[in-house]
Design a protein around this motif. Structure first.
Motif, PDB file in Angstrom:
ATOM      1  N   VAL A  58       0.834  -1.208   0.000  1.00  0.00           N
ATOM      2  CA  VAL A  58       0.000   0.000   0.000  1.00  0.00           C
ATOM      3  C   VAL A  58       0.866   1.254   0.000  1.00  0.00           C
ATOM      4  CG1 VAL A  58      -1.695   1.336   1.314  1.00  0.00           C
ATOM      5  CG2 VAL A  58      -1.950  -1.144   1.100  1.00  0.00           C
ATOM      6  N   ASP A  59       1.955   1.236   0.761  1.00  0.00           N
ATOM      7  CA  ASP A  59       2.845   2.403   0.819  1.00  0.00           C
ATOM      8  C   ASP A  59       3.487   2.695  -0.529  1.00  0.00           C
ATOM      9  OD1 ASP A  59       2.285   2.792   3.460  1.00  0.00           O
ATOM     10  OD2 ASP A  59       4.099   1.837   4.233  1.00  0.00           O
ATOM     11  N   GLU A  60       3.677   1.668  -1.348  1.00  0.00           N
ATOM     12  CA  GLU A  60       4.326   1.853  -2.644  1.00  0.00           C
ATOM     13  C   GLU A  60       3.349   2.251  -3.747  1.00  0.00           C
ATOM     14  OE1 GLU A  60       7.604   1.745  -3.497  1.00  0.00           O
ATOM     15  OE2 GLU A  60       8.001   1.629  -1.350  1.00  0.00           O
ATOM     16  N   LEU A  61       2.058   2.114  -3.489  1.00  0.00           N
ATOM     17  CA  LEU A  61       1.067   2.435  -4.508  1.00  0.00           C
ATOM     18  C   LEU A  61       0.891   3.944  -4.635  1.00  0.00           C
ATOM     19  CD1 LEU A  61      -1.814  -0.116  -3.735  1.00  0.00           C
ATOM     20  CD2 LEU A  61      -0.080  -0.277  -5.528  1.00  0.00           C
ATOM     21  N   TYR A  62       0.676   4.408  -5.877  1.00  0.00           N
ATOM     22  CA  TYR A  62       0.252   5.782  -6.068  1.00  0.00           C
ATOM     23  C   TYR A  62      -1.201   5.900  -5.618  1.00  0.00           C
ATOM     24  CZ  TYR A  62       4.487   6.521  -8.816  1.00  0.00           C
ATOM     25  OH  TYR A  62       5.788   6.616  -9.212  1.00  0.00           O
ATOM     26  N   VAL A  63      -1.606   7.109  -5.242  1.00  0.00           N
ATOM     27  CA  VAL A  63      -2.931   7.294  -4.641  1.00  0.00           C
ATOM     28  C   VAL A  63      -4.040   6.850  -5.583  1.00  0.00           C
ATOM     29  CG1 VAL A  63      -4.577   9.003  -3.799  1.00  0.00           C
ATOM     30  CG2 VAL A  63      -2.193   9.144  -3.102  1.00  0.00           C
ATOM     31  N   ASP A  64      -3.937   7.161  -6.886  1.00  0.00           N
ATOM     32  CA  ASP A  64      -5.008   6.773  -7.806  1.00  0.00           C
ATOM     33  C   ASP A  64      -5.117   5.258  -7.924  1.00  0.00           C
ATOM     34  OD1 ASP A  64      -2.510   6.800  -9.048  1.00  0.00           O
ATOM     35  OD2 ASP A  64      -3.364   7.046 -11.040  1.00  0.00           O
ATOM     36  N   ASP A  65      -3.981   4.570  -7.848  1.00  0.00           N
ATOM     37  CA  ASP A  65      -4.017   3.105  -7.882  1.00  0.00           C
ATOM     38  C   ASP A  65      -4.617   2.549  -6.590  1.00  0.00           C
ATOM     39  OD1 ASP A  65      -2.837   2.945 -10.417  1.00  0.00           O
ATOM     40  OD2 ASP A  65      -0.821   3.097  -9.563  1.00  0.00           O
ATOM     41  N   ALA A  66      -4.313   3.201  -5.473  1.00  0.00           N
ATOM     42  CA  ALA A  66      -4.899   2.783  -4.196  1.00  0.00           C
ATOM     43  C   ALA A  66      -6.418   2.985  -4.205  1.00  0.00           C
ATOM     44  CB  ALA A  66      -4.271   3.563  -3.040  1.00  0.00           C
ATOM     45  N   VAL A  67      -6.869   4.065  -4.815  1.00  0.00           N
ATOM     46  CA  VAL A  67      -8.310   4.331  -4.927  1.00  0.00           C
ATOM     47  C   VAL A  67      -8.986   3.242  -5.765  1.00  0.00           C
ATOM     48  CG1 VAL A  67     -10.047   5.901  -5.873  1.00  0.00           C
ATOM     49  CG2 VAL A  67      -8.117   6.817  -4.580  1.00  0.00           C
ATOM     50  N   ASP A  68      -8.372   2.898  -6.892  1.00  0.00           N
ATOM     51  CA  ASP A  68      -8.920   1.830  -7.739  1.00  0.00           C
ATOM     52  C   ASP A  68      -9.036   0.522  -6.961  1.00  0.00           C
ATOM     53  OD1 ASP A  68      -9.072   3.555  -9.861  1.00  0.00           O
ATOM     54  OD2 ASP A  68      -7.175   2.922 -10.762  1.00  0.00           O
ATOM     55  N   LEU A  69      -8.021   0.246  -6.164  1.00  0.00           N
ATOM     56  CA  LEU A  69      -8.011  -0.983  -5.368  1.00  0.00           C
ATOM     57  C   LEU A  69      -9.155  -0.977  -4.362  1.00  0.00           C
ATOM     58  CD1 LEU A  69      -6.456  -3.615  -4.696  1.00  0.00           C
ATOM     59  CD2 LEU A  69      -5.110  -2.273  -3.068  1.00  0.00           C
ATOM     60  N   VAL A  70      -9.329   0.137  -3.683  1.00  0.00           N
ATOM     61  CA  VAL A  70     -10.381   0.248  -2.673  1.00  0.00           C
ATOM     62  C   VAL A  70     -11.764   0.118  -3.298  1.00  0.00           C
ATOM     63  CG1 VAL A  70     -11.496   1.893  -1.113  1.00  0.00           C
ATOM     64  CG2 VAL A  70      -9.022   1.583  -1.023  1.00  0.00           C
TER      65      VAL A  70
ATOM     66  N   MET B  72     -12.432  -3.829  -4.216  1.00  0.00           N
ATOM     67  CA  MET B  72     -12.345  -4.896  -3.214  1.00  0.00           C
ATOM     68  C   MET B  72     -13.613  -4.987  -2.365  1.00  0.00           C
ATOM     69  SD  MET B  72      -9.481  -6.562  -3.406  1.00  0.00           S
ATOM     70  CE  MET B  72      -9.195  -6.376  -5.160  1.00  0.00           C
ATOM     71  N   PRO B  73     -13.895  -6.175  -1.809  1.00  0.00           N
ATOM     72  CA  PRO B  73     -15.007  -6.312  -0.861  1.00  0.00           C
ATOM     73  C   PRO B  73     -14.777  -5.459   0.381  1.00  0.00           C
ATOM     74  CG  PRO B  73     -14.208  -8.465  -1.602  1.00  0.00           C
ATOM     75  CD  PRO B  73     -13.212  -7.446  -2.085  1.00  0.00           C
ATOM     76  N   ALA B  74     -15.853  -5.166   1.097  1.00  0.00           N
ATOM     77  CA  ALA B  74     -15.782  -4.233   2.232  1.00  0.00           C
ATOM     78  C   ALA B  74     -14.786  -4.679   3.287  1.00  0.00           C
ATOM     79  CB  ALA B  74     -17.168  -4.079   2.846  1.00  0.00           C
ATOM     80  N   ASN B  75     -14.759  -5.980   3.612  1.00  0.00           N
ATOM     81  CA  ASN B  75     -13.845  -6.441   4.657  1.00  0.00           C
ATOM     82  C   ASN B  75     -12.382  -6.301   4.245  1.00  0.00           C
ATOM     83  OD1 ASN B  75     -14.233  -8.445   2.708  1.00  0.00           O
ATOM     84  ND2 ASN B  75     -13.682 -10.093   4.114  1.00  0.00           N
ATOM     85  N   VAL B  76     -12.105  -6.460   2.957  1.00  0.00           N
ATOM     86  CA  VAL B  76     -10.732  -6.272   2.464  1.00  0.00           C
ATOM     87  C   VAL B  76     -10.375  -4.794   2.464  1.00  0.00           C
ATOM     88  CG1 VAL B  76      -9.174  -6.621   0.511  1.00  0.00           C
ATOM     89  CG2 VAL B  76     -10.875  -8.362   1.068  1.00  0.00           C
ATOM     90  N   VAL B  77     -11.340  -3.942   2.108  1.00  0.00           N
ATOM     91  CA  VAL B  77     -11.104  -2.489   2.083  1.00  0.00           C
ATOM     92  C   VAL B  77     -10.728  -1.987   3.472  1.00  0.00           C
ATOM     93  CG1 VAL B  77     -12.229  -0.238   1.804  1.00  0.00           C
ATOM     94  CG2 VAL B  77     -12.568  -2.032   0.090  1.00  0.00           C
ATOM     95  N   LYS B  78     -11.434  -2.466   4.480  1.00  0.00           N
ATOM     96  CA  LYS B  78     -11.128  -2.044   5.855  1.00  0.00           C
ATOM     97  C   LYS B  78      -9.687  -2.381   6.220  1.00  0.00           C
ATOM     98  CE  LYS B  78     -15.865  -2.434   7.595  1.00  0.00           C
ATOM     99  NZ  LYS B  78     -16.792  -3.167   8.511  1.00  0.00           N
ATOM    100  N   ARG B  79      -9.258  -3.553   5.807  1.00  0.00           N
ATOM    101  CA  ARG B  79      -7.889  -3.975   6.130  1.00  0.00           C
ATOM    102  C   ARG B  79      -6.876  -3.122   5.369  1.00  0.00           C
ATOM    103  NH1 ARG B  79      -4.849  -9.349   4.705  1.00  0.00           N
ATOM    104  NH2 ARG B  79      -3.105  -9.161   6.147  1.00  0.00           N
ATOM    105  N   ILE B  80      -7.169  -2.804   4.120  1.00  0.00           N
ATOM    106  CA  ILE B  80      -6.260  -1.961   3.328  1.00  0.00           C
ATOM    107  C   ILE B  80      -6.119  -0.590   3.970  1.00  0.00           C
ATOM    108  CG2 ILE B  80      -5.985  -0.761   1.113  1.00  0.00           C
ATOM    109  CD1 ILE B  80      -7.384  -3.167  -0.197  1.00  0.00           C
ATOM    110  N   LEU B  81      -7.250   0.010   4.349  1.00  0.00           N
ATOM    111  CA  LEU B  81      -7.215   1.356   4.927  1.00  0.00           C
ATOM    112  C   LEU B  81      -6.521   1.367   6.284  1.00  0.00           C
ATOM    113  CD1 LEU B  81     -10.780   2.667   3.954  1.00  0.00           C
ATOM    114  CD2 LEU B  81      -8.581   3.208   2.892  1.00  0.00           C
ATOM    115  N   ARG B  82      -6.624   0.286   7.030  1.00  0.00           N
ATOM    116  CA  ARG B  82      -5.929   0.218   8.326  1.00  0.00           C
ATOM    117  C   ARG B  82      -4.419   0.265   8.144  1.00  0.00           C
ATOM    118  NH1 ARG B  82      -9.656  -3.850   9.991  1.00  0.00           N
ATOM    119  NH2 ARG B  82      -8.081  -5.449   9.534  1.00  0.00           N
ATOM    120  N   GLN B  83      -3.933  -0.294   7.046  1.00  0.00           N
ATOM    121  CA  GLN B  83      -2.488  -0.347   6.811  1.00  0.00           C
ATOM    122  C   GLN B  83      -1.959   0.914   6.124  1.00  0.00           C
ATOM    123  OE1 GLN B  83      -0.960  -2.701   8.381  1.00  0.00           O
ATOM    124  NE2 GLN B  83      -2.998  -3.520   8.911  1.00  0.00           N
ATOM    125  N   ALA B  84      -2.856   1.735   5.562  1.00  0.00           N
ATOM    126  CA  ALA B  84      -2.414   2.978   4.921  1.00  0.00           C
ATOM    127  C   ALA B  84      -2.149   4.041   5.978  1.00  0.00           C
ATOM    128  CB  ALA B  84      -3.479   3.461   3.933  1.00  0.00           C
TER     129      ALA B  84
END
Length: 458
Positions: free
Chosen positions: A88-100, A103-115
């Motif tokens: 997540v730290d290596e992703l550009y913001v627009d790529d991180a937005v696309d990922l969010v 992804m399913p809601a439970n995966v999104v929560k985990r991604i945002l916790r690590q950002a």
């Protein structure tokens, strides 16, 4: 190329089974991230987490962006928190937005916790923009300079902040209020005198786009101006992000795919063909098929109404498929041409009269050409060679006159419907081959039997 890909896939699989990790890493680090992502799609799922961990940090992030959503989700579920944070730290913001967004809601929560907090803030800001808007596909990672900076100062600033920017080929000049006032290329900065201020080097006539503008408008600007990056400003002219050419190309591919699917009477599906289930294909196709099937009942009603005419001159039945097919093909030709022109911005609803007049002339030329050829074919083949006594000169004239009028009407219908749909805010691709063909089929029969009643005294 295909043989090389199969050989590489077999080599990677064999090395993974033999646990020759240094050799695997040596191969993977030489590959482009897009090629690595394509390779991973062909490998067994249980080997992917292991192979992904062999990639260097930068390459891993770039490869992750190129993967399809299912593969990304598979890896995320296998990541530890620290591994997910590194990606997540290596992703550009627009790529991180696309990922969010994907992804399913439970995966999104985990991604945002690590950002980190700043990344979460930027992601949330971009997610507030409407879907398909310029703001939704922009990145907030860019280099901005002040007009008073000298060339030396600008280069120092780029070295300090450019590492986190998606591109430094073009830098943007903003005032103290973050309003966009100019742009300057890295080439111009390097070639400038050391103490020359950016105000003297920059181009002040900067083309930009608003955050709420349609993303298709942004794509058309890339095509028109040959941009590699397009600045995005808010309602007060403040620079809030940029759209890069790779994101514009993604939008172009997505929009083109959607248009092709809609024109074929299919609800767009994001997943690759082999990863889409039969049930999902059924859901995307059956509504259109039902709608077109029901609309096609008008054709049956027309045939039923003119049943007596068909019984009186059975030869008329022979030419119904030719007339309907030719009309549908003529309308489809026109609609595809008009839809393309609308998508490129070459046409608008204000051009409707000019378009109709042009298609009338095209329809007359095409209709007369087809009618002449059809008359020769009917008289030579159906009348003389096949000895069909029911095919008389009057029947041939009826068919050929109908053919000319059907082609003309089909051209008019084919140009009006897409432009009307665009004016009403619908995707003009909706008014494509399936709908045009259904409408023209019904009109073809009406024209055919009306002309037959007059010429053949039915």
């Amino acid at each position: 190329m295909a043989e090389r890909s199969i050989t590489l896939e077999a080599t990677i699989s064999a090395l993974a089974e033999q646990k020759k990790y240094p050799a695997l890493r040596d191969i993977l680090v030489t590959m482009n991230p897009a090629d690595v992502a394509a390779l991973f799609d062909e490998l067994e799922e249980h080997t992917l987490p292991l192979l992904f961990r062999l990639l260097p940090k930068d390459q891993a992030a770039e490869t992750f962006v190129e993967m399809d959503t299912d593969t990304q989700e598979l890896l995320i579920r296998g990541f530890s928190d620290s591994e997910l944070k590194e990606v997540v730290d290596e992703l550009y913001v627009d790529d991180a937005v696309d990922l969010v967004e994907e992804m399913p809601a439970n995966v999104v929560k985990r991604i945002l916790r690590q950002a980190d907090a700043e990344t979460r803030k930027l992601i949330n800001e971009i997610l507030k923009y409407p879907d398909d808007s310029a703001g939704s596909i922009m990145t907030t990672e860019f280099v901005d300079l002040r007009p008073t900076m000298t060339a030396v100062d600008a280069i120092k600033h780029i070295k300090r902040t450019g590492v986190d920017s998606e591109t430094i080929n073009t830098c943007y000049i903003t005032d103290n209020g973050k309003r966009l006032i100019g742009a300057v290329s890295i080439r111009a900065i390097i070639l400038a005198e050391d103490e020359e201020p950016m105000a003297d080097v920059m181009e002040d006539n900067v083309i930009s786009i608003g955050t709420l503008a349609d993303q298709e408008e942004a794509v058309s600007m890339f095509t028109k101006y040959n941009f590699t990056a397009l600045p995005v400003v808010d309602g007060e002219g403040r620079l809030v992000g940029i759209i890069t050419v790779d994101d514009a190309m993604d939008v172009m591919e997505t929009e083109a795919t959607e248009d092709i699917e809609i024109m074929g009477g299919v609800t767009p599906i994001d997943k690759p063909y082999l990863k889409t289930s039969a049930f999902q294909f059924w859901k995307s196709r059956i509504p259109w098929l039902m709608l077109l099937m029901i609309s096609a009942t008008f054709t049956g009603m027309i045939l039923n109404h003119f049943e007596d005419a068909l019984a009186a001159v059975t030869a008329l039945t022979l030419f119904i498929p030719m007339l309907m097919d030719t009309g549908g093909n003529s309308g489809s030709q026109c609609s595809v041409t008009v839809i393309r022109a609308l998508s490129l911005g070459d046409l608008s609803f204000s051009d409707l009269v000019a378009v109709i007049w042009k298609e009338i002339r095209v329809g007359v030329l095409c209709g007369l050409s087809l009618a002449v050829v059809a008359f020769g074919k009917i008289m030579l083949i159906d009348h003389l060679l096949l000895h069909n006594d029911g095919v008389t000169v009057l029947v041939a004239l009826t068919v050929c006159l109908t053919l000319a009028l059907v082609v003309l009407v089909a051209k008019i219908v084919g140009c009006i419907l897409p432009m009307l749909a665009d004016k009403l805010g619908f995707d003009p691709a909706v008014m494509s081959s399936p709908f045009i063909t259904t409408i023209v089929d019904a009109l073809s029969l009406l024209i055919y039997f009306c002309i037959a009643q007059q010429l053949l005294q039915l």
